[in-house]
Scaffold this active site. Structure first.
Site, mmCIF file in Angstrom:
data_model
loop_
_atom_site.group_PDB
_atom_site.id
_atom_site.type_symbol
_atom_site.label_atom_id
_atom_site.label_comp_id
_atom_site.label_asym_id
_atom_site.label_seq_id
_atom_site.Cartn_x
_atom_site.Cartn_y
_atom_site.Cartn_z
ATOM 1 N N SER A 151 0.858 -1.185 0.000
ATOM 2 C CA SER A 151 0.000 0.000 0.000
ATOM 3 C C SER A 151 0.904 1.249 0.000
ATOM 4 O O SER A 151 1.655 1.444 -0.945
ATOM 5 C CB SER A 151 -0.964 -0.040 1.188
ATOM 6 N N HIS A 177 -7.591 -5.665 -1.368
ATOM 7 C CA HIS A 177 -6.453 -5.004 -0.714
ATOM 8 C C HIS A 177 -6.015 -5.769 0.530
ATOM 9 O O HIS A 177 -4.896 -5.590 1.015
ATOM 10 C CB HIS A 177 -6.883 -3.577 -0.335
#
Length: 247
Positions: free
Chosen positions: A107, A221
């Site tokens: 991320s 994610h």
């Protein structure tokens, strides 16, 4: 340990590799923080003989609002300086100060991985996970893109084109000289798969470094935390395999 105002940790292996290799882990967020909590990924790398180094560069949380907010509109500047300073401090007290250093993060940590390999060639190899390479396209494709980019990177594509582009790793992709593995989930709405695709295509088109894109279908994610077990195992195998393949 500490480097100025930046806290960092060293997870030492019981049986170090012959090359005493180090893996630098950059956390996500960026407004989260590393600490003494258990991380399976860190422990796995240590079990494979790597010394794992992780830190809280400027932008991290738990050090007050000023420490976190100082990063806004300055991605890839003071935060990158802090990560590299931590590497210097970690190697200074390492068994072999000239040991190879590998880099990874997810991320925001993926952004930082992309950014650093475009700034320096000091890393033996890198693995970028669920990353960001282009704030301009991120703005309109991420589930939080419009508000995240405006607050964190301090701009919109139509009013602040250069501000967003100047903080995008893709701007410096031609300078990358570090072999880099790209790991991304196809159903990631936070850092969409197009970010990985842009980074991979540019690296392949330039052709200066060894690169590979590993895509995980049906995962989000949260792949590393709540993905299907066999895919989580495959992800870890790919990471360790990349570092070992670029010893």
């Amino acid at each position: 340990a500490g480097s100025g105002s930046v806290a960092w940790w060293r997870l030492s292996p019981t049986a170090p590799r012959d090359d005493h290799a180090v893996v630098v882990q950059v956390h996500g967020g960026p407004h989260t923080n590393a600490g003494f909590g258990f991380s399976f990924e860190h422990q796995l790398l240590a079990a494979r003989g790597y010394t794992v180094v992780f830190a809280n560069p400027r932008g991290s949380s738990s050090y007050g609002a000023e420490h976190a907010a100082t990063l806004l509109g300055r991605y890839g500047t003071i935060d990158a300086d802090d990560v590299l300073a931590v590497v210097d401090h970690a190697l200074a007290g390492h068994a072999d100060p000239d040991a190879p250093v590998h880099l990874t993060g997810g991320s925001y940590g993926g952004f930082m991985t992309n950014w650093l390999v475009g700034r320096t060639d000091r890393f033996r190899s890198a693995v970028t996970q669920r990353s960001i390479c282009n704030w301009l396209s991120f703005y309109g494709t991420s589930d939080i893109g419009y508000r995240f980019a405006e607050h964190e990177v301090q701009g919109t594509p139509w009013e602040d084109l250069h501000a967003l582009w100047d903080q995008s790793p893709l701007k410096n992709v031609a300078d990358v000289r570090t072999p880099i593995l790209i790991v991304h989930a196809e159903a990631d709405h936070r850092c969409p798969i197009e970010q990985a695709e842009q980074w991979f295509v540019a690296l392949k088109r330039i052709g200066a470094v060894d690169t590979k894109l590993v895509r995980f279908p049906g995962e989000s994610h949260e792949l590393s935390r709540s993905g299907r077990p066999d895919r989580r195992v495959r992800r870890l195998d790919e990471i360790v395999g990349w570092f070992e393949g670029h010893a």
